[in-house]
Scaffold this motif. Structure first.
Motif, PDB file in Angstrom:
ATOM      1  N   UNK A  18      35.648 -54.838   0.698  1.00 58.17           N
ATOM      2  CA  UNK A  18      34.722 -54.764  -0.432  1.00 58.17           C
ATOM      3  C   UNK A  18      34.636 -56.161  -1.034  1.00 58.17           C
ATOM      4  N   UNK A  19      33.436 -56.548  -1.441  1.00 56.50           N
ATOM      5  CA  UNK A  19      33.286 -57.786  -2.205  1.00 56.50           C
ATOM      6  C   UNK A  19      32.423 -57.437  -3.404  1.00 56.50           C
ATOM      7  N   UNK A  20      32.455 -58.246  -4.438  1.00 52.78           N
ATOM      8  CA  UNK A  20      31.606 -57.945  -5.583  1.00 52.78           C
ATOM      9  C   UNK A  20      30.859 -59.169  -6.062  1.00 52.78           C
ATOM     10  N   UNK A  21      29.758 -58.897  -6.744  1.00 52.28           N
ATOM     11  CA  UNK A  21      28.978 -59.974  -7.342  1.00 52.28           C
ATOM     12  C   UNK A  21      28.995 -59.770  -8.846  1.00 52.28           C
ATOM     13  N   UNK A  22      29.322 -60.818  -9.578  1.00 50.87           N
ATOM     14  CA  UNK A  22      29.068 -60.809 -11.019  1.00 50.87           C
ATOM     15  C   UNK A  22      28.051 -61.905 -11.252  1.00 50.87           C
ATOM     16  N   UNK A  23      27.046 -61.616 -12.072  1.00 52.72           N
ATOM     17  CA  UNK A  23      26.089 -62.677 -12.383  1.00 52.72           C
ATOM     18  C   UNK A  23      26.383 -63.219 -13.773  1.00 52.72           C
ATOM     19  N   UNK A  24      26.135 -64.499 -13.927  1.00 48.87           N
ATOM     20  CA  UNK A  24      26.458 -65.199 -15.176  1.00 48.87           C
ATOM     21  C   UNK A  24      25.938 -64.490 -16.442  1.00 48.87           C
ATOM     22  N   UNK A  25      24.681 -64.008 -16.459  1.00 47.59           N
ATOM     23  CA  UNK A  25      24.197 -63.376 -17.704  1.00 47.59           C
ATOM     24  C   UNK A  25      24.989 -62.147 -18.135  1.00 47.59           C
ATOM     25  N   UNK A  26      25.760 -61.550 -17.220  1.00 48.95           N
ATOM     26  CA  UNK A  26      26.557 -60.373 -17.591  1.00 48.95           C
ATOM     27  C   UNK A  26      27.736 -60.741 -18.490  1.00 48.95           C
ATOM     28  N   UNK A  27      28.165 -61.996 -18.432  1.00 52.16           N
ATOM     29  CA  UNK A  27      29.214 -62.445 -19.357  1.00 52.16           C
ATOM     30  C   UNK A  27      30.571 -62.641 -18.709  1.00 52.16           C
ATOM     31  N   UNK A  28      31.343 -63.600 -19.259  1.00 56.96           N
ATOM     32  CA  UNK A  28      32.640 -63.945 -18.677  1.00 56.96           C
ATOM     33  C   UNK A  28      33.731 -62.923 -18.982  1.00 56.96           C
ATOM     34  N   UNK A  29      33.411 -61.936 -19.855  1.00 60.94           N
ATOM     35  CA  UNK A  29      34.434 -60.958 -20.245  1.00 60.94           C
ATOM     36  C   UNK A  29      34.430 -59.705 -19.374  1.00 60.94           C
ATOM     37  N   UNK A  30      33.542 -59.638 -18.392  1.00 58.15           N
ATOM     38  CA  UNK A  30      33.423 -58.403 -17.600  1.00 58.15           C
ATOM     39  C   UNK A  30      34.708 -58.011 -16.871  1.00 58.15           C
ATOM     40  N   UNK A  31      35.525 -58.975 -16.385  1.00 59.08           N
ATOM     41  CA  UNK A  31      36.770 -58.555 -15.731  1.00 59.08           C
ATOM     42  C   UNK A  31      37.685 -57.763 -16.664  1.00 59.08           C
ATOM     43  N   UNK A  32      37.573 -58.013 -17.961  1.00 58.69           N
ATOM     44  CA  UNK A  32      38.409 -57.276 -18.913  1.00 58.69           C
ATOM     45  C   UNK A  32      37.873 -55.872 -19.149  1.00 58.69           C
ATOM     46  N   UNK A  33      36.548 -55.727 -18.981  1.00 54.51           N
ATOM     47  CA  UNK A  33      35.947 -54.417 -19.254  1.00 54.51           C
ATOM     48  C   UNK A  33      35.923 -53.519 -18.027  1.00 54.51           C
ATOM     49  N   UNK A  34      35.824 -54.121 -16.842  1.00 55.72           N
ATOM     50  CA  UNK A  34      35.747 -53.340 -15.605  1.00 55.72           C
ATOM     51  C   UNK A  34      36.784 -53.847 -14.601  1.00 55.72           C
ATOM     52  N   UNK A  35      38.065 -53.756 -14.942  1.00 55.70           N
ATOM     53  CA  UNK A  35      39.083 -54.365 -14.082  1.00 55.70           C
ATOM     54  C   UNK A  35      39.103 -53.802 -12.658  1.00 55.70           C
TER      55      UNK A  35
END
Lengths: 216, 127
Positions: free
Chosen positions: A134-151
């Motif tokens: 599995x790999x994932x994509x986070x895009x910049x506009x979603x915010x740098x805090x997403x790893x804390x919200x969706x670990x």
């Protein structure tokens, strides 16, 4: 009367996923399950990845969406085999859906199948599809805090693409902070900052993925 | 929000196991849910209540969810430790190479069922 069951809840999905895995192994095809939010650039990233890898590998794409065939049409227009799965409301793909989708693909002549999972950072995490990775994509506009919200999704991923990196100044995205979060959550996963639309950083990601496929 | 789907599968498995055992009714379902999964306890309860309402075999049944805290072993130094969802580094040697021992569970641990004639005298003696 009490009955002890100790029965895994996703037993059926996991068994079918193992069958998929066997099939993929037998056919020597590498399967990548790509997870991300809606609008993070999954399809653009897949198109950029295809462009970078199509000379060396035969590629097909399985598109998972709640409805429509917009994404698979985009892939097909590039001359790449694509199967659309419409989940009809379900928030994730399951291994049985993947099995039905690969039945229409010519596995003997494929090296790489990219599965674009339903846009969702939560549910697809728990479902094994029989993929190699599995790999994932986070895009910049979603915010740098997403790893804390969706670990969970950041932990399930073997690699993390940080897309739309060209927009970082506009969105005050703190790259250093983001890397720190990942270092705690999933310290072994490489991070690939890129812009799928302008091509920046695509090569590093594509090279890494190619290494994984060749190592199969 | 895949708890409804998860719970539909749970109810099917539980009903099969209970009917195989010859039970009249399910009284209680106990689940083990790891903190590192994406299943939320409240949503599981909600899904269970919604599904049980429409299934007489589960009338009045309760759901017990035991959340399992994450626990890992460091593959470098062998240290075993409990942790939260967010910190995946060995507190002893700082290694990122961990093996999760507990915290990813998603299983039906046990069920309680009502058996026919369980509390009634055996009629075969009464001649």
């Amino acid at each position: 009367m009490q009955i002890d069951l100790h029965q895994p809840i996703l037993d059926k999905n996991d068994r079918l996923a193992d069958e998929n895995r066997e099939l993929f192994k037998e056919k020597k095809v590498f399967v990548l399950d790509l997870l991300a939010s809606p609008g993070s650039g999954k399809t653009s990233t897949i198109l950029a990845t295809i462009e970078a890898l199509r000379d060396e590998f035969n590629i097909a794409v399985i598109e998972g969406d709640i409805a429509s065939s917009v994404d698979s049409e985009k892939i097909k227009s590039q001359g790449i085999a694509a199967v659309q799965i419409n989940t009809g409301g379900a928030c994730h793909l399951e291994s049985a859906m993947i099995r039905r989708a690969v039945d229409v693909l010519d596995l003997d002549n494929l090296d790489l199948i990219i599965i674009e999972n339903v846009g969702n950072l939560v549910c697809p995490t728990d479902f094994d599809l029989g993929e190699n990775m599995k790999a994932m994509i986070l895009s910049v506009p979603e915010g740098d805090d997403k790893p804390l919200k969706y670990p969970g999704v950041f932990q399930a991923a073997s690699a993390i693409v940080l897309n739309k990196i060209d927009t970082a100044p506009v969105f005050n995205f703190d790259e250093e902070l983001f890397y720190d979060h990942i270092k705690n959550l999933n310290p072994t996963a490489p991070i690939f900052p890129m812009s799928a639309t302008n091509g920046k950083g695509v090569e590093a990601w594509a090279n890494w993925l190619a290494d994984q496929i060749r190592a199969l | 929000m895949h708890e409804l789907g998860i719970m539909t599968g749970v109810m099917e498995s539980v009903e099969t196991a209970a009917r195989d055992a010859g039970a009249d009714r399910v009284l209680k379902v106990s689940l083990d849910v790891g903190v590192m999964t994406e299943a939320i306890e409240d949503a599981l309860q909600f899904a269970f209540e919604a599904l049980a309402e429409n299934n007489p075999y589960f009338e009045g049944a309760t759901l017990e969810v035991t959340m399992i805290q994450p626990k890992s072993i460091c593959t470098q130094c062998g240290h075993e430790f409990s942790h939260d969802r967010f910190h995946m580094l060995c507190p002893e040697c700082g290694s990122p190479f961990l093996q999760l021992l507990e915290g990813k569970e998603l299983q039906i641990s046990s069920i309680e069922v009502d058996m026919p004639d369980e509390d009634e005298p055996d009629n075969s003696d009464k001649e």
